[in-house]
Scaffold this active site. Structure first.
Site, PDB file in Angstrom:
ATOM      1  N   TYR A 123       0.835  -1.209   0.000  1.00 21.48           N
ATOM      2  CA  TYR A 123       0.000   0.000   0.000  1.00 21.48           C
ATOM      3  C   TYR A 123       0.876   1.267   0.000  1.00 21.48           C
ATOM      4  CZ  TYR A 123      -3.160   3.692   1.569  1.00 21.48           C
ATOM      5  OH  TYR A 123      -3.862   4.873   1.681  1.00 21.48           O
ATOM      6  N   ARG A 167       1.402   6.901  -6.694  1.00 22.15           N
ATOM      7  CA  ARG A 167       0.219   7.740  -6.919  1.00 22.15           C
ATOM      8  C   ARG A 167       0.528   9.198  -6.585  1.00 22.15           C
ATOM      9  NH1 ARG A 167      -5.292   6.610  -3.551  1.00 22.15           N
ATOM     10  NH2 ARG A 167      -3.773   6.605  -1.852  1.00 22.15           N
ATOM     11  N   TYR A 173      -0.821  13.336   5.989  1.00 18.34           N
ATOM     12  CA  TYR A 173      -0.428  12.349   7.012  1.00 18.34           C
ATOM     13  C   TYR A 173       1.086  12.389   7.191  1.00 18.34           C
ATOM     14  CZ  TYR A 173      -4.864   9.581   6.901  1.00 18.34           C
ATOM     15  OH  TYR A 173      -6.151   9.119   6.992  1.00 18.34           O
ATOM     16  N   ARG A 233     -11.664  13.554   1.472  1.00 18.38           N
ATOM     17  CA  ARG A 233     -12.621  12.719   2.225  1.00 18.38           C
ATOM     18  C   ARG A 233     -13.942  12.527   1.489  1.00 18.38           C
ATOM     19  NH1 ARG A 233      -9.391  10.007   5.627  1.00 18.38           N
ATOM     20  NH2 ARG A 233      -7.876  11.469   6.491  1.00 18.38           N
ATOM     21  N   GLU A 263     -13.965  -0.519   6.880  1.00 19.81           N
ATOM     22  CA  GLU A 263     -13.947   0.743   6.131  1.00 19.81           C
ATOM     23  C   GLU A 263     -15.247   0.849   5.337  1.00 19.81           C
ATOM     24  OE1 GLU A 263     -10.186   1.875   4.228  1.00 19.81           O
ATOM     25  OE2 GLU A 263     -11.340   2.527   2.475  1.00 19.81           O
TER      26      GLU A 263
HETATM   27  C1  3EB Z   1      -7.760   6.537   5.703  1.00 23.97           C
HETATM   28  O1  3EB Z   1      -8.633   7.341   6.072  1.00 23.97           O
HETATM   29  C2  3EB Z   1      -8.230   5.123   5.491  1.00 23.97           C
HETATM   30  O2  3EB Z   1      -5.492   5.328  -0.234  1.00 23.97           O
HETATM   31  O3  3EB Z   1      -7.105   5.878  -1.597  1.00 23.97           O
HETATM   32  C3  3EB Z   1      -9.439   5.560   2.777  1.00 23.97           C
HETATM   33  C4  3EB Z   1      -9.813   6.040   1.513  1.00 23.97           C
HETATM   34  C5  3EB Z   1      -8.158   5.072   2.959  1.00 23.97           C
HETATM   35  C6  3EB Z   1      -8.913   6.033   0.463  1.00 23.97           C
HETATM   36  C7  3EB Z   1      -6.678   5.589  -0.467  1.00 23.97           C
HETATM   37  C8  3EB Z   1      -7.255   5.075   1.891  1.00 23.97           C
HETATM   38  C9  3EB Z   1      -7.620   5.551   0.652  1.00 23.97           C
HETATM   39  O4  3EB Z   1      -6.581   6.831   5.572  1.00 23.97           O
HETATM   40  C10 3EB Z   1      -7.728   4.517   4.268  1.00 23.97           C
END
Ligand code: 3EB
Length: 363
Positions: free
Chosen positions: A142, A149, A203, A216, A330
């Site tokens: 990942y 990406r 992050y 989001r 999720e």
């Molecule tokens: C998060 O909030 C959970 O890598 O495209 C959620 C939605 C998550 C999309 C992505 C990852 C992705 O980090 C993981």
């Protein structure tokens, strides 16, 4: 199209119409079933089959319809567009490290959006087998994917401003990495963040060499159409940037549902300059995909989701790994809000629908 043959011999439920829509109105189809097949044109429409169920489960087909569409293939990209919307699917071929091919495939997709004139990318789905395993360099797959990406967004961003779309980045039970996305030409697109979560693209480094590239949620408005759509990204039990309730399934479910409530709630929409006729709640969410890490957790998660979402909502539960090894669940979904008092709508717009296999009588 013979869905029954494509999807391991099951019988799809009767559609509202007595047969599937003309293929020319199908922008794309994604099978969530037991077999991976890279994107192809199937009777004139893009078709991607993801391995998201066990061999004896039949899963479902997600079909996106819009106006009369033209479909084509360009390298690894299979796509269709109707003058307002573009659907595109791609496979990222297997390799010991996926970063470079992820970057190149993403860049090709961005270029296609530009060339065809659908630059407003609003929703992407990424399915990543062995998502929590290490690649040849000992980097989690990942994180390797996120690096490629992120490089694609950065490189392309130098040429043209490209905001990060709503997205899902989740495991798969097999096959290769694949993605599909939707972009549009003229719709007003607003990207949303969650007041309780750090934007994923900021992050800290502890989660990998490059941050995940997504918002989001996205709000897509076509004033002439009379509807507003909210595409909710995959949402998990994360507050700030941290996973909360590491090994507590129920609490993870609840935090996830709270995160979605806050994201779609009035205060957050107003903060992002979006007005809706009524307050939005979990009861307005449809086309809900619930990804569950441990198959044995599905009954509990199902019960919790059935209470939280509307009884008529389409919900599917998929047993796959999630991008952080400490996440157990999720959830993603879509909200459609009619903007006119009489609920009327001009034109077809863009619509998902799910063709779900009936349980056979002996099950
Ligand atoms: C998060 O909030 C959970 O890598 O495209 C959620 C939605 C998550 C999309 C992505 C990852 C992705 O980090 C993981």
């Amino acid at each position: 199209m013979d869905y029954a043959n494509l999807i391991s011999g099951g019988h799809p439920q009767a559609l509202p119409e007595d047969r599937p829509l003309m293929n020319s109105r199908v922008l794309g189809m994604v099978n969530f079933g037991p077999v991976f097949q890279k994107p192809v044109l199937e009777e004139g429409s893009p078709f991607l089959s993801l391995r998201m169920t066990s061999a004896d489960e039949k899963g479902f087909v997600e079909q996106w319809t819009a106006g009369p569409a033209q479909a084509s293939v360009s390298g690894d990209l299979v796509y269709a567009h109707d003058g307002e919307y573009l659907f595109c699917a791609a496979e990222i071929p297997a390799s010991e490290r996926c970063r470079n091919l992820t970057r190149e495939t993403y860049l090709a997709a961005f270029e296609l959006m530009d060339e065809l004139g659908y630059p407003r990318l609003f929703r992407m789905w990424n399915y990543i087998p062995r998502i929590n395993e290490d690649n040849a360099d000992g980097l989690e797959i990942y994180r390797d994917f996120c690096a490629g990406r992120s490089e694609a967004f950065e490189l392309y961003g130098r040429r043209r401003h490209l905001p990060m779309p709503a997205a899902t980045g989740i495991g798969a039970q097999g096959g290769n990495i694949a993605f599909f996305f939707l972009s549009c030409r003229s719709g007003r697109v607003t990207f949303l963040e969650n007041p309780r979560q750090m934007p994923a693209y900021t992050y800290p480094r502890q989660y990998g060499p490059r941050s995940p590239s997504f918002a989001r949620a996205t709000c897509v408005q076509h004033d002439a159409l009379g509807v507003l759509n909210l595409y909710i990204s995959g949402t998990a039990s994360i507050i700030g940037h941290e996973t909360v309730h590491r090994s507590d399934l129920i609490r993870q479910c609840d935090v996830t549902l709270e995160n979605i409530s806050l994201l779609i709630g009035r205060d957050n929409l107003i903060r992002h300059g979006i007005e809706t006729p009524a307050d939005l709640t979990l009861r307005d969410v449809d086309f809900i995909k619930v990804y569950v890490r441990h198959a044995e957790d599905i009954p509990v998660v199902r019960r919790r989701c059935r209470e939280a979402f509307a009884p008529h909502a389409n919900i599917q539960f998929l047993n796959v790994d999630i991008c952080r090894s400490d996440l157990l669940v999720e959830i993603e979904g879509i909200i459609t809000v009619p903007l006119r008092a009489d609920g009327t709508q001009d034109g077809a717009g863009l619509k998902p629908r799910w063709l779900v296999h009936e349980e056979t009588s002996d099950q």
